[in-house]
Motif scaffolding. Sequence first.
Motif, PDB file in Angstrom:
ATOM      1  N   THR A 151       0.831  -1.208   0.000  1.00 55.34           N
ATOM      2  CA  THR A 151       0.000   0.000   0.000  1.00 55.34           C
ATOM      3  C   THR A 151       0.862   1.255   0.000  1.00 55.34           C
ATOM      4  OG1 THR A 151      -1.704  -1.231   1.197  1.00 55.34           O
ATOM      5  CG2 THR A 151      -1.923   1.155   1.159  1.00 55.34           C
ATOM      6  N   ALA A 152       1.949   1.228   0.762  1.00 55.62           N
ATOM      7  CA  ALA A 152       2.863   2.377   0.800  1.00 55.62           C
ATOM      8  C   ALA A 152       3.465   2.630  -0.581  1.00 55.62           C
ATOM      9  CB  ALA A 152       3.968   2.136   1.828  1.00 55.62           C
ATOM     10  N   HIS A 153       3.814   1.563  -1.285  1.00 52.05           N
ATOM     11  CA  HIS A 153       4.361   1.736  -2.636  1.00 52.05           C
ATOM     12  C   HIS A 153       3.301   2.238  -3.617  1.00 52.05           C
ATOM     13  CE1 HIS A 153       8.497   0.402  -2.235  1.00 52.05           C
ATOM     14  NE2 HIS A 153       8.064  -0.479  -1.352  1.00 52.05           N
ATOM     15  N   GLN A 154       2.066   1.768  -3.491  1.00 50.62           N
ATOM     16  CA  GLN A 154       0.981   2.265  -4.341  1.00 50.62           C
ATOM     17  C   GLN A 154       0.760   3.753  -4.102  1.00 50.62           C
ATOM     18  OE1 GLN A 154      -2.251  -0.240  -3.154  1.00 50.62           O
ATOM     19  NE2 GLN A 154      -1.763  -1.850  -4.617  1.00 50.62           N
ATOM     20  N   LEU A 155       0.725   4.129  -2.846  1.00 46.13           N
ATOM     21  CA  LEU A 155       0.528   5.528  -2.486  1.00 46.13           C
ATOM     22  C   LEU A 155       1.652   6.389  -3.037  1.00 46.13           C
ATOM     23  CD1 LEU A 155      -1.083   7.629  -0.801  1.00 46.13           C
ATOM     24  CD2 LEU A 155       0.418   7.042   1.110  1.00 46.13           C
ATOM     25  N   SER A 156       2.872   5.949  -2.838  1.00 50.04           N
ATOM     26  CA  SER A 156       4.028   6.697  -3.327  1.00 50.04           C
ATOM     27  C   SER A 156       3.989   6.834  -4.851  1.00 50.04           C
ATOM     28  CB  SER A 156       5.312   6.003  -2.882  1.00 50.04           C
ATOM     29  OG  SER A 156       6.445   6.724  -3.301  1.00 50.04           O
ATOM     30  N   SER A 157       3.601   5.772  -5.529  1.00 44.96           N
ATOM     31  CA  SER A 157       3.528   5.787  -6.986  1.00 44.96           C
ATOM     32  C   SER A 157       2.463   6.758  -7.496  1.00 44.96           C
ATOM     33  CB  SER A 157       3.236   4.374  -7.493  1.00 44.96           C
ATOM     34  OG  SER A 157       3.096   4.368  -8.885  1.00 44.96           O
ATOM     35  N   ILE A 158       1.285   6.737  -6.872  1.00 42.92           N
ATOM     36  CA  ILE A 158       0.199   7.630  -7.289  1.00 42.92           C
ATOM     37  C   ILE A 158       0.612   9.091  -7.126  1.00 42.92           C
ATOM     38  CG2 ILE A 158      -2.105   8.483  -6.650  1.00 42.92           C
ATOM     39  CD1 ILE A 158      -2.835   5.553  -6.035  1.00 42.92           C
ATOM     40  N   ILE A 159       1.146   9.407  -5.959  1.00 43.92           N
ATOM     41  CA  ILE A 159       1.509  10.803  -5.680  1.00 43.92           C
ATOM     42  C   ILE A 159       2.669  11.239  -6.566  1.00 43.92           C
ATOM     43  CG2 ILE A 159       2.316  12.422  -3.935  1.00 43.92           C
ATOM     44  CD1 ILE A 159       0.894  10.637  -1.835  1.00 43.92           C
ATOM     45  N   SER A 160       3.667  10.375  -6.705  1.00 46.00           N
ATOM     46  CA  SER A 160       4.826  10.701  -7.532  1.00 46.00           C
ATOM     47  C   SER A 160       4.422  10.927  -8.992  1.00 46.00           C
ATOM     48  CB  SER A 160       5.853   9.574  -7.439  1.00 46.00           C
ATOM     49  OG  SER A 160       6.942   9.816  -8.276  1.00 46.00           O
ATOM     50  N   SER A 161       3.539  10.082  -9.496  1.00 48.89           N
ATOM     51  CA  SER A 161       3.069  10.237 -10.875  1.00 48.89           C
ATOM     52  C   SER A 161       2.331  11.561 -11.056  1.00 48.89           C
ATOM     53  CB  SER A 161       2.151   9.081 -11.264  1.00 48.89           C
ATOM     54  OG  SER A 161       2.864   7.879 -11.285  1.00 48.89           O
ATOM     55  N   LEU A 162       1.515  11.923 -10.093  1.00 46.98           N
ATOM     56  CA  LEU A 162       0.789  13.189 -10.171  1.00 46.98           C
ATOM     57  C   LEU A 162       1.749  14.370 -10.163  1.00 46.98           C
ATOM     58  CD1 LEU A 162      -1.840  14.861 -10.138  1.00 46.98           C
ATOM     59  CD2 LEU A 162      -1.591  14.899  -7.662  1.00 46.98           C
ATOM     60  N   VAL A 163       2.723  14.350  -9.269  1.00 48.23           N
ATOM     61  CA  VAL A 163       3.687  15.445  -9.183  1.00 48.23           C
ATOM     62  C   VAL A 163       4.466  15.562 -10.497  1.00 48.23           C
ATOM     63  CG1 VAL A 163       5.803  16.208  -8.018  1.00 48.23           C
ATOM     64  CG2 VAL A 163       3.851  15.408  -6.668  1.00 48.23           C
ATOM     65  N   ASP A 164       4.889  14.437 -11.049  1.00 45.47           N
ATOM     66  CA  ASP A 164       5.601  14.449 -12.336  1.00 45.47           C
ATOM     67  C   ASP A 164       4.710  14.979 -13.455  1.00 45.47           C
ATOM     68  OD1 ASP A 164       7.838  13.405 -11.091  1.00 45.47           O
ATOM     69  OD2 ASP A 164       7.508  11.348 -11.821  1.00 45.47           O
ATOM     70  N   TYR A 165       3.451  14.557 -13.463  1.00 47.38           N
ATOM     71  CA  TYR A 165       2.509  15.011 -14.486  1.00 47.38           C
ATOM     72  C   TYR A 165       2.297  16.522 -14.393  1.00 47.38           C
ATOM     73  CZ  TYR A 165      -1.753  15.498 -17.231  1.00 47.38           C
ATOM     74  OH  TYR A 165      -2.679  15.904 -18.145  1.00 47.38           O
ATOM     75  N   GLU A 166       2.129  17.025 -13.171  1.00 45.86           N
ATOM     76  CA  GLU A 166       1.943  18.473 -12.990  1.00 45.86           C
ATOM     77  C   GLU A 166       3.158  19.249 -13.503  1.00 45.86           C
ATOM     78  OE1 GLU A 166       0.945  18.931  -8.814  1.00 45.86           O
ATOM     79  OE2 GLU A 166      -1.170  19.141  -9.324  1.00 45.86           O
ATOM     80  N   LYS A 167       4.354  18.724 -13.257  1.00 50.14           N
ATOM     81  CA  LYS A 167       5.567  19.385 -13.754  1.00 50.14           C
ATOM     82  C   LYS A 167       5.577  19.389 -15.285  1.00 50.14           C
ATOM     83  CE  LYS A 167       8.528  18.361  -9.807  1.00 50.14           C
ATOM     84  NZ  LYS A 167       9.646  17.524  -9.318  1.00 50.14           N
TER      85      LYS A 167
END
Length: 184
Positions: A151-167
């Motif tokens: 779950t921690a890896h899923q959470l990290s992946s979702i947030i990281s992908s969003l931050v990268d997408y916003e950039k």
Amino acid sequence: MKTMRLQCSPCLAVILIALLSLQLPLSAVVIKNDNPQLKQLLADANDEAFELAKDADDTQMLILTDGNWVNHALMLARVKGHVDNLALIIDKLSKAHASGSELQQEAIDQILPLVKDLSANTTAAINYLNQNRARPISDSYTQYLKKNAETAHQLSSIISSLVDYEKSMAGIEELRSKLVATGN
């Protein structure tokens, strides 16, 4: 002459409808820009989720290498600290949910249940450990820690992908404004 005008009117109407349909999606995107406060909170959540995933992996390694309940308790306290920090960030994100872009709102909606799962599983693992100090490692405990790590890896992946997408989108928007400014 009158016949020509009647034939051009339907063509003009089709062209105007096409242009308006192209403009509507663009204006909808412009109306609801990313909220800078949410952007910063998501960046904070990204950092915390990364640390959480790392510590969750460490708890899994601890199962293989150390049966001392004190070491498990210390590691779970670190994980719980990250989960608690994420819960505080999620609370702030939830309060500002309506002011975010559609993408930010979707991310918040996806993150919330994961943080709740992490909190419940971490609490259950801590409770189990407190009741089984003599023999801390069992199948249930191992499964709790495994679920937390996933779950921690899923959470990290979702947030990281969003931050990268916003950039990426910010870079695209900057390039688009340069193109519009130069008329190219």
